[in-house]
Design a protein around this motif. Structure first.
Motif, PDB file in Angstrom:
ATOM      1  N   VAL A  94       0.848  -1.201   0.000  1.00  0.00           N
ATOM      2  CA  VAL A  94       0.000   0.000   0.000  1.00  0.00           C
ATOM      3  C   VAL A  94       0.882   1.250   0.000  1.00  0.00           C
ATOM      4  N   VAL A 152      -3.529  11.805  -3.668  1.00  0.00           N
ATOM      5  CA  VAL A 152      -3.000  10.429  -3.705  1.00  0.00           C
ATOM      6  C   VAL A 152      -3.480   9.650  -2.487  1.00  0.00           C
ATOM      7  N   GLY A 198       2.205   7.106  -6.528  1.00  0.00           N
ATOM      8  CA  GLY A 198       1.315   8.254  -6.719  1.00  0.00           C
ATOM      9  C   GLY A 198       2.062   9.569  -6.512  1.00  0.00           C
ATOM     10  N   ILE A 199       2.914   9.597  -5.498  1.00  0.00           N
ATOM     11  CA  ILE A 199       3.697  10.812  -5.217  1.00  0.00           C
ATOM     12  C   ILE A 199       4.665  11.096  -6.364  1.00  0.00           C
ATOM     13  N   LYS A 200       5.317  10.048  -6.844  1.00  0.00           N
ATOM     14  CA  LYS A 200       6.214  10.224  -7.999  1.00  0.00           C
ATOM     15  C   LYS A 200       5.447  10.853  -9.167  1.00  0.00           C
ATOM     16  N   LEU A 222       7.486   8.269   3.812  1.00  0.00           N
ATOM     17  CA  LEU A 222       6.066   8.447   4.143  1.00  0.00           C
ATOM     18  C   LEU A 222       5.879   8.732   5.630  1.00  0.00           C
ATOM     19  N   GLU A 238       2.320   1.846  -3.402  1.00  0.00           N
ATOM     20  CA  GLU A 238       1.344   2.456  -4.312  1.00  0.00           C
ATOM     21  C   GLU A 238       1.244   3.965  -4.062  1.00  0.00           C
ATOM     22  N   LEU A 239       1.265   4.360  -2.789  1.00  0.00           N
ATOM     23  CA  LEU A 239       1.254   5.794  -2.470  1.00  0.00           C
ATOM     24  C   LEU A 239       2.506   6.468  -3.017  1.00  0.00           C
ATOM     25  N   MET A 240       3.650   5.795  -2.876  1.00  0.00           N
ATOM     26  CA  MET A 240       4.904   6.380  -3.374  1.00  0.00           C
ATOM     27  C   MET A 240       4.849   6.572  -4.881  1.00  0.00           C
ATOM     28  N   TYR A 256      10.210   6.397  -0.430  1.00  0.00           N
ATOM     29  CA  TYR A 256      10.051   7.782   0.000  1.00  0.00           C
ATOM     30  C   TYR A 256       9.673   7.795   1.470  1.00  0.00           C
ATOM     31  N   ARG A 313      -7.784   1.026   3.500  1.00  0.00           N
ATOM     32  CA  ARG A 313      -6.604   0.154   3.436  1.00  0.00           C
ATOM     33  C   ARG A 313      -5.659   0.444   4.591  1.00  0.00           C
ATOM     34  N   LEU A 314      -4.960  -0.593   5.061  1.00  0.00           N
ATOM     35  CA  LEU A 314      -3.985  -0.414   6.135  1.00  0.00           C
ATOM     36  C   LEU A 314      -2.625  -0.092   5.529  1.00  0.00           C
ATOM     37  N   LEU A 315      -1.923   0.823   6.158  1.00  0.00           N
ATOM     38  CA  LEU A 315      -0.615   1.284   5.690  1.00  0.00           C
ATOM     39  C   LEU A 315       0.420   1.098   6.782  1.00  0.00           C
TER      40      LEU A 315
END
Lengths: 462, 462
Positions: free
Chosen positions: A431, B442, A438-440, B190, A434-436, B188, B173-175
């Motif tokens: 997860v 995002v 998105g940030i890219k 986070l 996937e966020l990373m 990155y 979703r769990l992060l």
């Protein structure tokens, strides 16, 4: 790159700052890894406006851009793996200001880290981050990789000193983050998001760094141990003592043997060496030196030495500093890993690294920053023997599995670059990944800035 | 919220954890600001799975969710300004582990900060962040706001101690970010992106914090000054001395008068007070106390007092701790600002704050964390007089303009929340703001998590 792209780039860069010369392309093909990827063109950065024009031109023609400082990175962060433009930042090397009253420095990314340290010191100030490569690496690379180094136990890493950044986005827009304020909570923390992003989000052209008062005094103590457990107990005893050492370095028996064979320092035969640096007011350094000596002795250190002065201290550090070249005494090839584990798992990680070596028939010397759990594990082998190469790569997989099972991380300070891309998927939360991604995309929708680095592409996910 | 949404939410939360009771809605309507916005429903967080179900239900029905710790924030971060669900995190209040060998704590967000400090101390460890509200604020709120506090000069802010987070994304979703490793550069960052994001990106349900060895000894020194310049010279002298104080607090004459009138501590009449805390090994604390005393005296401090023991030290701190309630001696209404400026501009900022007060006919007491440039500026007024209210709001605009012209930032530690939303556009780089909006998208494409906070909407941009 077609000729229209090349012409646009030459114009954007300025002809004096642009080169397709075969020699330049060769020079900029490599970094601190063994890999070589010649770029199609080299642009020497001149300033934000020019970088902005170059980025815009690259965006227009879908040309990848790889920023590069000193090219001393160990994970391929500055390799132009997709060709395109190598953007050489080394020429932007001015220390623009050391503002003593504000305790900040403003510097361009091409400044060599050691030069900033010296310039701060000349004003009675202190830039703590001290990567082993400080004599030649640059601040831009340090920021991009979130460089650690020898003083991280007490003083933290590069991230902890970056207050603000000035950067060019992949589409050519200029970005300001942070400033000269020690504290700020306005907006999301883009500054620390860029730190450690390995040149994949923006091209940094100015860095505002926090400085500290210069410590008054320093001391160095080392100790040798006949077995690993004793050395581990020494580190644990030290960290539990309430003393905050500046550095707490570790070298195993393989390292000691290699250094002795390479540099003939007269090191005693031992299974481990611990090297501790302290700083602070003279009377503390004096008293704590004695305490550290006792802790190291009680754990079984034999001999334990306290340096009498800076020259002697440098002598004690010599073994540690010789590690880089000396390790090749164990073989001409090296896979250089940089795991970190929680402090309590340090000895266990070293033991497992040695067991992996035995299992794979390879020598695996381990050294590193014991005080913050960051170990440099070197899988030595002879690339002339394919079976050794294969065993070495399998050893790295074994090591990473052990590291993760101990709750560790695959890179403490070297970055992911290209060399760890195939592995980090096993560590990263899917997860989060996937966020990373998105940030890219937010920073670099066209994907032209340092592509194929830092984040594994979907297909190598486990 | 329609009845289908309410039913889905009740089921997702579990009936015992869900309330639409008018009393509950009233209790959770406010925070440390003067504003009140009753939520439509209150959900008491039970754990990640339940939070995940609640977030999914809120996403399905487009219901805003506002996470809340102790509700002690000063910029409206926990206010349900758009109605919807108030997610009360206070019940997740277990310290799950203090891992002594790893020097980390694992805690839920509802743990009161002071309780973690005490639990760490009981094991000989130290959790340095120390917001003034430590007795009642929670770790989750501290992380969301990147809380600073009294010990930030030497030890940094909450961000510097957060190694990893476990959170629920707005879509349920769990992060996982980070872990128990002091260093990691995989992916990155986070973790530090979530720190200070004011509950707008994810709901944090577990926090991994770095602990340090407990300092051996402490000392407290205070000094009074007949004019502001002398006090400013004292702070500059102290910061340039090479000593790294734990705290270096400042109170102006308005503050001193208010505290004396409120708490009758026998403070001498003065234009400023400086309060310094030191920690470390006993002999350093002893020697540095003497040095600090000399520095404070040479700058014109009269009297300067070194506390003989902890009880006396607490006595010296009493004036500073009484500041919160005492400031109302200058008027029943307060606009509480929290600017930070580069260290060298501290005295200038205080001077300008006083001039703004004169211009607007209001008393503007200034106190704060001088050692890191973070000033709490209180625009006192009587809300019963509309003209005073208008002048107070204009004074805030004046103050922010001065702060920015000195290279400062509009919030050092309180956050943006809702109360500073109209102003931060003037500080933030528009390109940076666009990136931040992209990042918000995002994490929270539906915009349901703590909406209308932290980032100004496009229309209030300057």
């Amino acid at each position: 790159m077609n000729s229209a792209a090349l012409q646009a780039l030459r114009q954007a860069a300025g002809p004096d700052y642009f080169s397709q010369d075969a020699g330049d392309r060769l020079i900029y093909a490599g970094d601190g890894t063994c890999f070589r990827y010649p770029p199609e063109a080299v642009v020497r950065a001149r300033g934000p406006e020019q970088i902005s024009r170059v980025m815009a031109a690259c965006g227009k023609y879908h040309v990848p851009v790889v920023p590069r400082g000193a090219g001393s990175g160990l994970t391929g962060g500055a390799l132009p793996v997709a060709g395109g433009v190598l953007l050489d930042m080394a020429g932007l090397n001015r220390i623009k200001a050391i503002r003593k009253r504000d305790q900040v420095a403003v510097a361009e990314p091409g400044v060599v880290t050691g030069e900033l340290q010296a310039a701060a010191e000349a004003q009675g100030l202190f830039y703590p981050p001290d990567p082993a490569s400080a004599a030649f690496c640059t601040l831009g690379g340090n920021v991009a990789e979130n460089a650690g180094g020898m003083r991280a136990v007490k003083y933290g890493v590069t991230r902890d000193y970056v207050l603000g950044l000035r950067a060019v986005l992949p589409d050519g827009r200029l970005l300001k983050t942070g400033g000269a304020n020690i504290k700020s909570v306005v907006g999301y923390d883009l500054t620390r998001l860029l730190v450690g992003s390995e040149g994949t989000l923006a091209v940094i052209y100015e860095i505002i760094l926090r400085l500290l008062p210069l410590p008054e005094d320093r001391a160095t103590i080392n100790a040798f141990y006949a077995d690993l457990d004793k050395a581990a107990r020494a580190v644990e005893g030290l960290l539990a003592s309430g003393i905050r050492p500046v550095a707490c370095e570790f070298m195993d028996g393989y390292c000691l043997k290699a250094v002795e064979s390479y540099a003939k320092l007269g090191l005693p035969p031992a299974a481990a060496m611990i090297l501790v640096d302290l700083d602070g007011p003279p009377e503390v350094v004096r008293r704590q030196s004695g305490q550290v000596e006792t802790i190291l002795q009680q754990a079984g250190g034999e001999p334990v030495r306290v340096a009498g002065d800076r020259a002697e201290a440098e002598g004690l550090w010599r073994a540690r500093r010789a590690m880089g070249p000396a390790v090749y005494q164990h073989g001409p090839g090296k896979l250089n890993e940089d795991v970190a584990v929680p402090l309590g798992s340090l000895a266990e990680m070293v033991r497992r690294a040695h067991l992996v070596g035995e299992k794979r028939g390879l020598v695996i010397p381990v050294f590193g920053h014991a005080g913050d759990g960051n170990l440099h594990i070197n899988v030595m082998h002879d690339p002339a023997y394919p079976e050794q190469v294969s065993q070495a790569h399998q050893a790295v997989s074994d090591l990473f599995a052990h590291c993760l099972s101990l709750g560790g991380t695959l890179s403490g300070e070297h970055g992911v670059g290209t060399t760890k891309l195939g592995f980090v998927g096993a560590e990263m939360d899917p997860v989060g990944l996937e966020l990373m991604r998105g940030i890219k995309k937010v920073f670099d929708p066209a994907g032209i800035l340092n592509p194929h680095k830092k984040l594994p592409p979907p297909e190598v996910l486990p």
